[in-house]
Design a protein around this motif. Structure first.
Motif, PDB file in Angstrom:
ATOM      1  N   LEU A  26       8.322 -32.734   7.892  1.00 33.68           N
ATOM      2  CA  LEU A  26       7.573 -33.469   8.911  1.00 33.68           C
ATOM      3  C   LEU A  26       6.076 -33.275   8.765  1.00 33.68           C
ATOM      4  CD1 LEU A  26       9.726 -32.994  12.132  1.00 33.68           C
ATOM      5  CD2 LEU A  26       9.401 -35.077  10.801  1.00 33.68           C
ATOM      6  N   SER A  27       5.667 -32.161   8.130  1.00 37.19           N
ATOM      7  CA  SER A  27       4.235 -31.935   7.936  1.00 37.19           C
ATOM      8  C   SER A  27       3.650 -32.909   6.918  1.00 37.19           C
ATOM      9  CB  SER A  27       3.977 -30.492   7.482  1.00 37.19           C
ATOM     10  OG  SER A  27       4.526 -30.267   6.191  1.00 37.19           O
ATOM     11  N   PHE A  28       4.501 -33.555   6.097  1.00 39.80           N
ATOM     12  CA  PHE A  28       4.023 -34.511   5.100  1.00 39.80           C
ATOM     13  C   PHE A  28       4.384 -35.949   5.453  1.00 39.80           C
ATOM     14  CE2 PHE A  28       4.650 -30.492   2.873  1.00 39.80           C
ATOM     15  CZ  PHE A  28       3.427 -30.336   2.247  1.00 39.80           C
ATOM     16  N   TRP A  29       5.473 -36.120   6.213  1.00 41.32           N
ATOM     17  CA  TRP A  29       5.942 -37.450   6.533  1.00 41.32           C
ATOM     18  C   TRP A  29       6.084 -37.604   8.033  1.00 41.32           C
ATOM     19  CZ3 TRP A  29       6.041 -40.629   2.431  1.00 41.32           C
ATOM     20  CH2 TRP A  29       6.110 -40.037   1.171  1.00 41.32           C
ATOM     21  N   GLY A  30       6.078 -38.811   8.468  1.00 42.63           N
ATOM     22  CA  GLY A  30       6.255 -39.066   9.891  1.00 42.63           C
ATOM     23  C   GLY A  30       6.114 -40.552  10.165  1.00 42.63           C
ATOM     24  N   ALA A  33      -2.098 -34.960   9.489  1.00 43.37           N
ATOM     25  CA  ALA A  33      -1.557 -35.686   8.336  1.00 43.37           C
ATOM     26  C   ALA A  33      -1.067 -37.083   8.709  1.00 43.37           C
ATOM     27  CB  ALA A  33      -0.422 -34.882   7.698  1.00 43.37           C
ATOM     28  N   LEU A  34      -0.638 -37.273   9.963  1.00 40.38           N
ATOM     29  CA  LEU A  34      -0.117 -38.579  10.367  1.00 40.38           C
ATOM     30  C   LEU A  34      -1.189 -39.656  10.421  1.00 40.38           C
ATOM     31  CD1 LEU A  34       2.521 -37.819  13.149  1.00 40.38           C
ATOM     32  CD2 LEU A  34       2.893 -38.313  10.740  1.00 40.38           C
ATOM     33  N   LEU A  35      -2.456 -39.281  10.479  1.00 38.60           N
ATOM     34  CA  LEU A  35      -3.517 -40.285  10.518  1.00 38.60           C
ATOM     35  C   LEU A  35      -3.528 -41.141   9.252  1.00 38.60           C
ATOM     36  CD1 LEU A  35      -6.470 -38.219  12.056  1.00 38.60           C
ATOM     37  CD2 LEU A  35      -5.010 -39.896  13.198  1.00 38.60           C
ATOM     38  N   SER A  36      -3.036 -40.580   8.152  1.00 39.10           N
ATOM     39  CA  SER A  36      -3.007 -41.342   6.899  1.00 39.10           C
ATOM     40  C   SER A  36      -1.848 -42.323   6.842  1.00 39.10           C
ATOM     41  CB  SER A  36      -2.925 -40.382   5.706  1.00 39.10           C
ATOM     42  OG  SER A  36      -1.701 -39.649   5.742  1.00 39.10           O
ATOM     43  N   ARG A  37      -0.939 -42.257   7.818  1.00 37.69           N
ATOM     44  CA  ARG A  37       0.246 -43.110   7.803  1.00 37.69           C
ATOM     45  C   ARG A  37       0.022 -44.456   8.478  1.00 37.69           C
ATOM     46  NH1 ARG A  37       3.752 -42.144   4.329  1.00 37.69           N
ATOM     47  NH2 ARG A  37       5.455 -42.892   5.654  1.00 37.69           N
ATOM     48  N   TYR A  38      -1.095 -44.616   9.161  1.00 34.68           N
ATOM     49  CA  TYR A  38      -1.343 -45.866   9.876  1.00 34.68           C
ATOM     50  C   TYR A  38      -1.743 -46.975   8.896  1.00 34.68           C
ATOM     51  CZ  TYR A  38      -1.161 -43.810  14.544  1.00 34.68           C
ATOM     52  OH  TYR A  38      -0.740 -43.222  15.700  1.00 34.68           O
ATOM     53  N   PRO A  39      -1.300 -48.218   9.164  1.00 30.59           N
ATOM     54  CA  PRO A  39      -1.778 -49.346   8.343  1.00 30.59           C
ATOM     55  C   PRO A  39      -3.288 -49.515   8.527  1.00 30.59           C
ATOM     56  CG  PRO A  39       0.107 -49.977   9.725  1.00 30.59           C
ATOM     57  CD  PRO A  39      -0.347 -48.640  10.208  1.00 30.59           C
ATOM     58  N   LYS A  40      -3.942 -50.018   7.515  1.00 25.10           N
ATOM     59  CA  LYS A  40      -5.384 -50.244   7.604  1.00 25.10           C
ATOM     60  C   LYS A  40      -5.696 -51.240   8.714  1.00 25.10           C
ATOM     61  CE  LYS A  40      -6.926 -49.148   2.928  1.00 25.10           C
ATOM     62  NZ  LYS A  40      -7.648 -49.647   1.741  1.00 25.10           N
TER      63      LYS A  40
END
Length: 531
Positions: free
Chosen positions: A217-221, A371-378
């Motif tokens: 979960l620390s890498f994915w979410g 880390a979840l901030l990088s998972r958002y669409p642009k």
């Protein structure tokens, strides 16, 4: 013999290389641990006395020596294991044992230190030592070396396999060695399949829940794209409303020198009798208030937003959007301060925001690891994220890089100093996120203090934990970091933390300004991404 050497030539490298890496890591920590200990004691003076009584200084000074000896044995064993000889196999196993003993000594030091904190009831970075916190402290400190110990165990079992023994001794035996029997039992469930199946199922489930799932979960979410309310609004941009309290000015009696009947007057007027004094006195009696009509839509400005309409919202927003309040979760005390079900700082703010603006808001509290901030669409990331705390901020470099990318991509970090001890760590974090930049004072006439509520003297300072003025870091002409020095969420908590109602109202209004600023700037900068 030659055929066996050729067939299994990878075994010496497989058994020796990890041991060499471990030796290098042990040497590194032999130099680092004394400094880490001294820094910890210096930052927490209350632990010095109990640590001395518990013998911690002796353990800490002995640990580098033990690490050095263990590293030396492991390094020699690693080099010797490259050459298949009977003596090199024994030395290889001795190297594994040296690593185990070093890990055991390190574990003893951790258990003694954390046990002392619990026994003496010493609070660390705002965290009170309890059995559950003690478990997580030990978990964080021992997990890496625990993984190393498991790797060493696997390599040690491999060194007892028949193929390895024959390779190093030159023997031609075919009878299974101890290592083969253990590994085969693990593979086939041994003599009692039912017992061994249940045992390994239990171990596997515990490892999955306690270690693997949190690690993954620390890498994915999964994240839900952030949507800004669609519409058109135009809060009236104007200065603060000035309310002058009229006061009767008393006239001072004139003083005369010598004979008052004389044709020559020796009276010298002072500053109190001048027009300048009267103007200064009148100005000092003025108070500044925000015009709520600029938000609620009852005045000429309409509801909050951009585009010139009356209904409120942003033309580049999304339909059926709800305003969310996302706070950052990190390794440090107080990151979740005030966000529990009783204090409800974030939910109280959202409720007040809904009443002031009419926009729908999220119905539940929300936090993210960085880390979840990088998972958002642009173009659909949160326009702002909230961060607070009361002690140290421990964020790895990969998360610092993620936070930097998020801010450079249009996001804003709304930081709120929850304690005087948080000020220095946050300033250090800001330097890591934007190297070469410093937190600068935001001027009182900055747009962030003017729309939709006007603050003539800048952000209300409240508790002064980090100073009296709001600070920030600008990136490409906009505030990427907004740092409030006075624990603004205290005013949002249920009961307002005993704060005056008028001050608490100003804190809510300041939060509304930050939301408006971040929404407007983010949509402007990321419009191409959404198109």
């Amino acid at each position: 013999m030659n055929k066996m050497h050729t067939q299994h030539r990878y075994w010496p490298g497989l058994l020796s290389l990890p041991l060499g890496v471990m030796a290098a890591a042990m040497v590194r920590y032999a130099f680092l641990i004394p400094g880490i200990y001294e820094e910890f004691v210096k930052g927490h003076p209350l632990v010095r006395g109990p640590f001395i009584a518990a013998g911690m200084p002796g353990l800490v000074h002995a640990l580098p020596m033990i690490l050095g000896v263990g590293a030396g044995v492991a390094l020699v064993a690693s080099i010797a294991a490259v050459f298949p000889r009977r003596w090199s196999l024994k030395l290889l196993r001795g190297g594994y044992m040296a690593v185990w003993l070093t890990i055991a000594f390190y574990g003893q030091a951790i258990f003694r230190a954390t046990g002392t904190l619990l026994a003496e009831n010493i609070t660390i970075d705002g965290v009170k030592p309890m059995p559950d916190t003690l478990f997580f402290w030990r978990y964080d400190l021992l997990l890496p070396v625990g993984v190393v110990a498991l790797v060493v165990l696997g390599l040690y079992l491999c060194s007892w396999r028949r193929v390895v023994i024959n390779l190093y001794t030159g023997a031609q035996d075919e009878e299974p060695a101890p290592g083969d029997k253990v590994l085969e039992n693990l593979r086939t469930h041994g003599r009692d399949p039912i017992y061994r199946k249940s045992m390994w199922s239990s171990i596997g489930i515990h490892l999955l829940i306690i270690i693997m799932i949190p690690w993954m979960l620390s890498f994915w979410g999964c994240v839900e794209p952030f949507r800004v309310p669609k519409g058109s609004g135009s809060p009236q941009v104007s200065g603060p409303k000035v309310v002058v309290k009229a006061q009767k000015v008393k006239k001072k009696k004139r003083k005369f020198m010598l004979n008052p009947q004389s044709a020559i007057s020796f009276h010298i007027p002072d500053l109190d009798e001048s027009d300048v004094s009267k103007k200064v006195e009148a100005a000092s009696q003025s108070t500044y208030t925000a015009d709520p009509n600029r938000v609620t839509g009852t005045g000429t400005g309409g509801k909050m937003g951009v585009g010139g309409g009356k209904k409120g919202g942003w033309p580049d927003g999304m339909e059926n959007a709800k305003v969310r309040f996302i706070r950052l979760q990190y390794d440090g005390s107080g990151w979740d301060d005030g966000m529990d079900a009783v204090s409800r700082a974030d939910m109280n703010f959202l409720d007040a925001f809904r009443k002031l603006t009419g926009f729908p808001v999220a119905s539940q509290s929300e936090s993210h690891i960085i880390a979840l901030l990088s998972r958002y669409p642009k173009g659909m990331a949160p326009p702002f994220v909230y961060m607070t705390g009361s002690g140290d901020i421990r964020i790895p470099e990969r998360d610092v890089a993620t936070l930097r990318d998020y801010l450079m991509g249009g996001g804003m970090l709304f930081a709120d100093c929850g304690s005087p001890r948080w000020d220095a760590p946050f300033r250090s974090l800001a330097q890591r996120v934007f190297p070469g930049e410093t937190l600068t004072t935001i001027s009182d006439d900055d747009p962030i203090f003017q729309v939709p509520f006007a603050f003539a003297n800048g952000a209300p300072p409240l508790w002064h934990h980090g100073g009296t003025c709001a600070l920030g870091v600008k990136y490409k002409g906009r505030w990427a970091i907004f740092y409030h020095p006075g624990d603004i969420n205290d005013a949002w908590k249920t009961g307002r933390s005993g704060m005056d109602a008028k001050l608490a109202e100003g804190a809510i209004e300041m939060g509304v300004n930050i939301v408006y600023y971040s929404f407007t700037q983010y949509l402007k900068l990321t419009s191409k991404d959404r198109k």
